[in-house]
Design an enzyme around this catalytic site. Structure first.
Site, PDB file in Angstrom:
ATOM      1  N   HIS A   9       0.847  -1.202   0.000  1.00 14.03           N
ATOM      2  CA  HIS A   9       0.000   0.000   0.000  1.00 14.03           C
ATOM      3  C   HIS A   9       0.880   1.248   0.000  1.00 14.03           C
ATOM      4  O   HIS A   9       0.386   2.357   0.114  1.00 14.03           O
ATOM      5  CB  HIS A   9      -0.886   0.013   1.249  1.00 14.03           C
ATOM      6  CG  HIS A   9      -1.672  -1.244   1.440  1.00 14.03           C
ATOM      7  ND1 HIS A   9      -2.788  -1.551   0.696  1.00 14.03           N
ATOM      8  CD2 HIS A   9      -1.487  -2.285   2.277  1.00 14.03           C
ATOM      9  CE1 HIS A   9      -3.246  -2.730   1.073  1.00 14.03           C
ATOM     10  NE2 HIS A   9      -2.477  -3.204   2.025  1.00 14.03           N
ATOM     11  N   ASN A  10       2.190   1.032  -0.104  1.00 16.64           N
ATOM     12  CA  ASN A  10       3.161   2.090   0.136  1.00 16.64           C
ATOM     13  C   ASN A  10       3.525   2.832  -1.168  1.00 16.64           C
ATOM     14  O   ASN A  10       4.194   2.297  -2.049  1.00 16.64           O
ATOM     15  CB  ASN A  10       4.404   1.428   0.760  1.00 16.64           C
ATOM     16  CG  ASN A  10       5.418   2.426   1.223  1.00 16.64           C
ATOM     17  OD1 ASN A  10       5.573   3.488   0.639  1.00 16.64           O
ATOM     18  ND2 ASN A  10       6.131   2.065   2.279  1.00 16.64           N
ATOM     19  N   ASP A  70      10.241  -7.983   0.830  1.00 18.77           N
ATOM     20  CA  ASP A  70      10.254  -8.139   2.283  1.00 18.77           C
ATOM     21  C   ASP A  70      11.667  -7.810   2.747  1.00 18.77           C
ATOM     22  O   ASP A  70      12.638  -8.196   2.087  1.00 18.77           O
ATOM     23  CB  ASP A  70       9.874  -9.564   2.696  1.00 18.77           C
ATOM     24  CG  ASP A  70       9.514  -9.613   4.167  1.00 18.77           C
ATOM     25  OD1 ASP A  70       8.594  -8.880   4.577  1.00 18.77           O
ATOM     26  OD2 ASP A  70      10.155 -10.363   4.926  1.00 18.77           O
ATOM     27  N   PHE A 151      13.179   6.181   7.454  1.00 18.29           N
ATOM     28  CA  PHE A 151      12.150   5.590   8.308  1.00 18.29           C
ATOM     29  C   PHE A 151      12.769   4.404   9.059  1.00 18.29           C
ATOM     30  O   PHE A 151      13.941   4.064   8.858  1.00 18.29           O
ATOM     31  CB  PHE A 151      10.953   5.122   7.459  1.00 18.29           C
ATOM     32  CG  PHE A 151      11.264   3.926   6.603  1.00 18.29           C
ATOM     33  CD1 PHE A 151      11.969   4.067   5.420  1.00 18.29           C
ATOM     34  CD2 PHE A 151      10.879   2.636   6.989  1.00 18.29           C
ATOM     35  CE1 PHE A 151      12.278   2.962   4.645  1.00 18.29           C
ATOM     36  CE2 PHE A 151      11.185   1.528   6.207  1.00 18.29           C
ATOM     37  CZ  PHE A 151      11.885   1.692   5.036  1.00 18.29           C
ATOM     38  N   TYR A 153      14.585   1.739  11.012  1.00 18.86           N
ATOM     39  CA  TYR A 153      15.863   1.677  11.724  1.00 18.86           C
ATOM     40  C   TYR A 153      16.936   2.600  11.115  1.00 18.86           C
ATOM     41  O   TYR A 153      18.092   2.545  11.538  1.00 18.86           O
ATOM     42  CB  TYR A 153      16.375   0.224  11.743  1.00 18.86           C
ATOM     43  CG  TYR A 153      15.424  -0.732  12.450  1.00 18.86           C
ATOM     44  CD1 TYR A 153      15.430  -0.846  13.835  1.00 18.86           C
ATOM     45  CD2 TYR A 153      14.522  -1.507  11.735  1.00 18.86           C
ATOM     46  CE1 TYR A 153      14.563  -1.708  14.485  1.00 18.86           C
ATOM     47  CE2 TYR A 153      13.642  -2.377  12.370  1.00 18.86           C
ATOM     48  CZ  TYR A 153      13.668  -2.466  13.746  1.00 18.86           C
ATOM     49  OH  TYR A 153      12.798  -3.305  14.377  1.00 18.86           O
ATOM     50  N   LYS A 174      20.744   7.104  -0.419  1.00 17.91           N
ATOM     51  CA  LYS A 174      20.371   5.838   0.230  1.00 17.91           C
ATOM     52  C   LYS A 174      20.046   4.774  -0.821  1.00 17.91           C
ATOM     53  O   LYS A 174      20.537   3.645  -0.738  1.00 17.91           O
ATOM     54  CB  LYS A 174      19.184   6.045   1.183  1.00 17.91           C
ATOM     55  CG  LYS A 174      18.792   4.765   1.894  1.00 17.91           C
ATOM     56  CD  LYS A 174      17.601   4.914   2.823  1.00 17.91           C
ATOM     57  CE  LYS A 174      17.046   3.541   3.163  1.00 17.91           C
ATOM     58  NZ  LYS A 174      15.810   3.570   3.929  1.00 17.91           N
TER      59      LYS A 174
END
Ligand code: IMP
Length: 196
Positions: A9-10, A70, A151, A153, A174
């Site tokens: 959903h991101n 994942d 976001f 960690y 990143k």
């Protein structure tokens, strides 16, 4: 144009995937944009297993090729924890800040502080074909949170070579070295071959 669905959903994940797959002429929709509300239980013991569970469920529900990822943080001194439980570390409902505090406490006096982020991507096609890719990024657990970007960690994932945490990098910096960026680039190469 081949149509895919992203088992997520991101919107940020969708944008990242679209930018890396832009040259392949594929169209990708979020599962929520197709009205798919399913949230399959992530019962796997590896990132690859969990990404397969998600991709397969969304492919079966949509009838379209489905891509799932994942990921998580694996800390050597904690025997790979939080690993596949990264999102649920400390129990459901903890904020990212609370999870980081908990992890820093668990690392108190521990050595080494080496860790890595891992990401697995699986794409399931309705004809039964499956493509997989993995990516990794090595670092250490910082002694205190640093930085405000990103976001999860990111504020405690330290890159000794850059002397910065992920949360001190721009999104582009990143992506260029992250586990997800590496997995997506490996996936894009495999998908390009598959679509030929
Ligand atoms: P998911 O694979 O998107 O469900 O992510 C699992 C969990 O791993 C997230 O909730 C984060 O806590 C953590 N995680 C995964 N990727 C990153 C990252 O790039 N930065 C920080 N935390 C991450």
């Amino acid at each position: 144009m081949t149509k895919f669905v992203l088992a997520s959903h991101n919107k940020k994940k969708l944008a990242e995937l679209q930018s890396i797959l832009a040259d392949l002429g594929v169209e990708i929709a979020l599962q929520s944009d197709l009205g798919l509300d399913l949230e399959p239980e992530e019962t796997g013991t590896t990132f690859a297993e969990n990404s397969l569970i998600k991709a397969k469920a969304v492919m079966e529900a949509s009838g379209l090729p489905a891509i799932a990822d994942d990921s998580g943080l694996c800390v050597d001194a904690l025997n790979g924890a939080p690993g596949v439980y990264s999102a649920r570390y400390g129990g459901p409902g903890l904020t990212d800040t609370e999870k980081n505090t908990l992890l820093l406490r668990a690392m108190n006096g521990q050595s080494p502080r080496s860790c890595h982020f891992a990401c697995a991507i699986t794409c399931c096609f309705p004809n039964g074909d499956v493509l997989t890719a993995e990516g990794r990024c090595n670092g250490t657990v910082a002694f205190a949170p640093m930085g405000t970007d990103g976001f999860g960690y990111d504020p405690i994932f330290f890159l000794p070579g850059l002397k910065k945490t992920f949360a001190q990098l721009s999104p582009q910096e990143k992506n260029a070295l992250s586990h997800r960026g590496n997995a997506l680039r490996a996936f894009a190469a495999k998908l390009e071959d598959y679509l030929k």
